[in-house]
Design a protein around this motif. Sequence first.
Motif, short mmCIF file in Angstrom:
data_model
loop_
_atom_site.label_atom_id
_atom_site.label_comp_id
_atom_site.label_asym_id
_atom_site.label_seq_id
_atom_site.Cartn_x
_atom_site.Cartn_y
_atom_site.Cartn_z
N TYR A 212 54.91 39.65 56.44
CA TYR A 212 54.83 40.82 55.56
C TYR A 212 53.94 41.85 56.25
O TYR A 212 53.03 41.52 57.00
CB TYR A 212 54.26 40.45 54.19
N ASN A 213 54.28 43.12 56.03
CA ASN A 213 53.38 44.17 56.52
C ASN A 213 53.16 45.16 55.40
O ASN A 213 53.97 45.33 54.51
CB ASN A 213 53.87 44.76 57.85
N GLN A 214 52.03 45.80 55.48
CA GLN A 214 51.62 46.76 54.46
C GLN A 214 51.51 48.17 55.05
O GLN A 214 51.05 49.07 54.38
CB GLN A 214 50.27 46.35 53.88
N ASP A 215 51.93 48.31 56.30
CA ASP A 215 51.67 49.54 57.04
C ASP A 215 52.90 50.36 57.36
O ASP A 215 52.84 51.27 58.16
CB ASP A 215 50.94 49.21 58.35
N GLY A 216 54.04 50.04 56.79
CA GLY A 216 55.23 50.84 57.04
C GLY A 216 56.21 50.17 57.97
O GLY A 216 55.94 49.15 58.60
N TYR A 217 57.38 50.77 58.07
CA TYR A 217 58.52 50.19 58.79
C TYR A 217 58.26 49.95 60.27
O TYR A 217 58.64 48.93 60.82
CB TYR A 217 59.75 51.09 58.61
N GLU A 218 57.62 50.87 60.94
CA GLU A 218 57.41 50.77 62.38
C GLU A 218 56.22 49.90 62.76
O GLU A 218 56.03 49.58 63.93
CB GLU A 218 57.23 52.18 62.99
N ALA A 219 55.40 49.51 61.81
CA ALA A 219 54.22 48.70 62.10
C ALA A 219 54.64 47.31 62.59
O ALA A 219 55.61 46.75 62.10
CB ALA A 219 53.35 48.58 60.87
N PRO B 178 53.30 44.08 49.86
CA PRO B 178 54.02 44.30 51.11
C PRO B 178 54.86 45.57 51.08
O PRO B 178 55.37 45.96 50.03
CB PRO B 178 54.92 43.07 51.22
N SER B 179 54.98 46.19 52.23
CA SER B 179 55.91 47.32 52.38
C SER B 179 57.25 46.79 52.87
O SER B 179 58.30 47.15 52.34
CB SER B 179 55.37 48.33 53.39
N TYR B 180 57.19 45.94 53.89
CA TYR B 180 58.39 45.39 54.51
C TYR B 180 58.18 43.91 54.78
O TYR B 180 57.05 43.44 54.90
CB TYR B 180 58.71 46.14 55.82
N LEU B 181 59.31 43.20 54.88
CA LEU B 181 59.29 41.76 55.12
C LEU B 181 60.14 41.43 56.34
O LEU B 181 61.05 42.16 56.70
CB LEU B 181 59.86 41.01 53.91
#
Length: 183
Positions: free
Chosen positions: A59-66, A97-100
């Motif tokens: 999981y990321n919380q920093d956006g699509y490109e992170a 999460p922003s993205y998985l």
Amino acid sequence: MKIRLFLVGLFASLSLISCKNSEEKAQDSTIAQETKPTNAFRVTLTAIIPNDDSFQLYYNQDGYEAPYKEENSIWKEMKGNTTPQDIVFDLPEDVIPSYLRLDFGTNENQKEVTIRNIKIEYLNKKFEARDGQFFNYFIPNESIKSTDKVTGKVVLGKKPDNSYDPLFYSEKALYDEIQKLLK
């Protein structure tokens, strides 16, 4: 003597009933704790996994490109089975999460997986994508050889560089659904 015996029997009966009620209340309390909502996201992938394997959710919380970081991931060991089973990932409390990214295992003998459902829950809200709807929210990498949007079947293989790392990245459409859970 009969009165004393009667009183002892009555006292013993009342004690047993009282203990039983206390045990039932303790069980009810445990059940309530297990089902009460928390501040944790839960991601449940329901799939047919023919062979034993290890699945990983990033999981990321920093956006699509992170970049996805190992410390922001959860591993689940799964036993092979020809019937659908749930792979449940509970994110740490208060992580939004922003993205998985779903990594579909490390077992190179795993030739296919059939996705039945993905469900994301937060507090008392949930989002579900059944069967082929999964592919509206996730993009495969080069180790995913084919997908069948009707049956949910995913054929796994190696990348052109001969490495084995089948995974799916979430798309903006899933980000939008996650945002709806926050409202």
